[in-house]
Design an enzyme around this catalytic site. Structure first.
Site, PDB file in Angstrom:
ATOM      1  N   HIS A 170       1.088  -1.097  -0.294  1.00 24.00           N
ATOM      2  CA  HIS A 170       0.533  -0.065   0.170  1.00 24.00           C
ATOM      3  C   HIS A 170       0.462   0.972  -0.056  1.00 24.00           C
ATOM      4  O   HIS A 170       1.550   2.039   0.731  1.00 24.00           O
ATOM      5  CB  HIS A 170      -1.020  -0.013   0.935  1.00 24.00           C
ATOM      6  CG  HIS A 170      -2.085  -0.829   0.994  1.00 24.00           C
ATOM      7  ND1 HIS A 170      -1.753  -2.221   1.698  1.00 24.00           N
ATOM      8  CD2 HIS A 170      -3.341  -0.968   0.219  1.00 24.00           C
ATOM      9  CE1 HIS A 170      -3.178  -3.104   1.269  1.00 24.00           C
ATOM     10  NE2 HIS A 170      -3.979  -2.207   0.922  1.00 24.00           N
ATOM     11  N   HIS A 210      -6.972   6.323  -3.065  1.00 22.05           N
ATOM     12  CA  HIS A 210      -7.817   5.857  -2.914  1.00 22.05           C
ATOM     13  C   HIS A 210      -7.235   5.245  -1.381  1.00 22.05           C
ATOM     14  O   HIS A 210      -7.792   4.368  -0.964  1.00 22.05           O
ATOM     15  CB  HIS A 210      -8.593   4.706  -3.764  1.00 22.05           C
ATOM     16  CG  HIS A 210      -7.309   3.543  -3.892  1.00 22.05           C
ATOM     17  ND1 HIS A 210      -5.932   4.015  -4.525  1.00 22.05           N
ATOM     18  CD2 HIS A 210      -7.091   2.087  -3.232  1.00 22.05           C
ATOM     19  CE1 HIS A 210      -5.577   2.397  -4.814  1.00 22.05           C
ATOM     20  NE2 HIS A 210      -6.403   1.564  -3.903  1.00 22.05           N
TER      21      HIS A 210
END
Length: 429
Positions: A170, A210
């Site tokens: 991430h 996001h």
């Protein structure tokens, strides 16, 4: 340590003060960060002073790199120097930073084989900003939405720097990968003929932000360690809510939408929130059933804004988990990265005698087993419905073929990794 405490507190006060009064959630997140660090220390989860120094150094270097990049842009941009533009579409944001190879890659950004890892290296870690600026040029979004290019560059730099580069998965490279996938989906005939410039803007912005400020751990971990974000969002879509609120904070701090009427800018913020919240994996069934129902009833009308927004939600969900549909070398690298992040969390949970989260125990879970299950239960059902929507396009066929081959590779690796039962005839003379 006192110096670090003072600096963290000052940073929280500065950023918190830059938000409008309505942003209570955002300010609480920023100002509670040091309290969370202190809470971890009380659980004996602490670092030595030297370890803290090493942890802060990459952050300082990243902030310095962003500052220098922005200063270089301010001094070098033809647009800011008043030079005549080379074309009506050009932003002139990163032209001077393009390496030949990166520019060549951008000319093939619609290719599903796009190597985002190579692109990130060629852009010196600025893949997200570079890619977004290029796509804003492609779509002419600055002209359509009357955006200020300096504010746009500032916002994108803030988003990129708020991703945690120490996360194996991430991080900003993942965000750039999702942006590129979203662009490929927006090029599908059914979408390209109906999506408005605002729809495209929302889709690309949501893809970029996001997972912003993702801590590298999942929601159950935040809940069982009583993280302030879990209580702030009442244990529901905790990370996704944080990504959205962080994005809103950066939009307002950069004043990217300040030229728009308040109701329009707030509408954009809400739509971005709806898109980002759709990436919550706990809502997978909800969106899958919704898409299947629309397709069965054949009632999707992309002339209607709510239906276009729903398809953007589905497209973002597909882009977020599309790694399994990439060519094997890219797909495997992403799989290794996400499992490394899972296993880091599992090791942390074991260290502090917490229940180890599913898929996070590297002593019991293998990468082939995790990926085989993920493809079977998450990716295949979602992309089957997406193909029903887009039809058998070239992109859809390529993704389906890669997905089938990758699943077969993982199954083969899983079989090879399983212990073989002893041969009863072995040892018999």
């Amino acid at each position: 340590m006192a110096r670090h405490t003072h600096a963290l507190g000052a940073c929280c006060r500065l950023r918190g003060g830059s938000y409008p009064l309505v942003d209570k959630h955002i300010r609480k997140e920023r100002k509670s960060e040091f309290e969370w660090r202190k809470h971890l220390q009380l659980q004996s989860w602490h670092f030595s002073a030297s370890e803290q120094q090493r942890e802060l150094e990459p952050v300082r270097r990243r902030k310095l790199k962003t500052l220098l990049s922005f200063q270089r842009f301010c001094h070098a941009s033809r647009l800011l120097r008043g030079a005549p533009p080379r074309g009506p579409e050009s932003l002139h944001l990163v032209d001077s930073d393009y390496l030949g190879q990166a520019a060549h890659m951008l000319s093939k950004v619609s290719s599903w084989d796009f190597d985002v890892f190579l692109f990130d290296r060629l852009t010196n870690g600025n893949g997200l900003v570079t890619l977004m600026c290029h796509l804003f040029n492609v779509y002419g979004l600055v002209q359509h939405l009357q955006l200020d290019v300096v504010k746009l560059h500032r916002f994108l730099s803030m988003v990129q720097s708020d991703y945690h580069s120490q996360n194996p998965y991430h991080n900003a490279v993942h965000a750039a990968d999702v942006i590129q996938a979203m662009y490929c989906y927006l090029q599908e005939t059914k979408l390209s003929e109906q999506m408005s410039p605002l729809d495209v803007f929302l889709g690309l912005m949501a893809a970029a932000a996001h997972d912003v400020d993702h801590p590298g751990i999942n929601q159950p971990f935040l809940i069982k360690t009583q993280h302030h974000l879990a209580s702030l969002y009442q244990n529901m879509s905790v990370l996704e809510s944080h990504h959205w609120r962080s994005t809103v904070g950066m939009l307002r701090e950069s004043r990217l939408l300040s030229h728009l009427p308040e109701d329009v800018s707030q509408g954009i913020e809400q739509q971005l929130g709806s898109l980002i919240l759709a990436t919550d994996m706990s809502r997978q069934g909800e969106f899958l059933l919704g898409l299947r129902a629309h397709l069965d009833q054949q009632d999707l009308d992309l002339h209607l804004a709510p239906h276009r927004h729903f398809i953007l939600q589905i497209g973002l969900k597909c882009a977020d988990v599309c790694n399994s549909c990439r060519v094997w070398p890219l797909s495997k690298q992403w799989s290794d990265r996400v499992c490394e992040e899972f296993f880091r969390q599992g090791d942390l949970e074991r260290k502090f005698n917490l229940e180890i989260s599913p898929l996070c125990d590297q002593r019991a879970d293998s990468i082939p087993a995790i990926q085989t299950g993920f493809i079977s239960y998450i990716v295949e059902p979602l992309f089957a419905e997406w193909r029903r929507f887009t039809g058998p396009s070239a992109l859809s066929r390529a993704m389906t073929a890669h997905l089938r081959r990758n699943k077969a590779r993982w199954k083969s690796l899983l079989h090879d990794a399983q212990p073989r039962p002893p041969d009863p005839e072995e040892g018999i003379p």
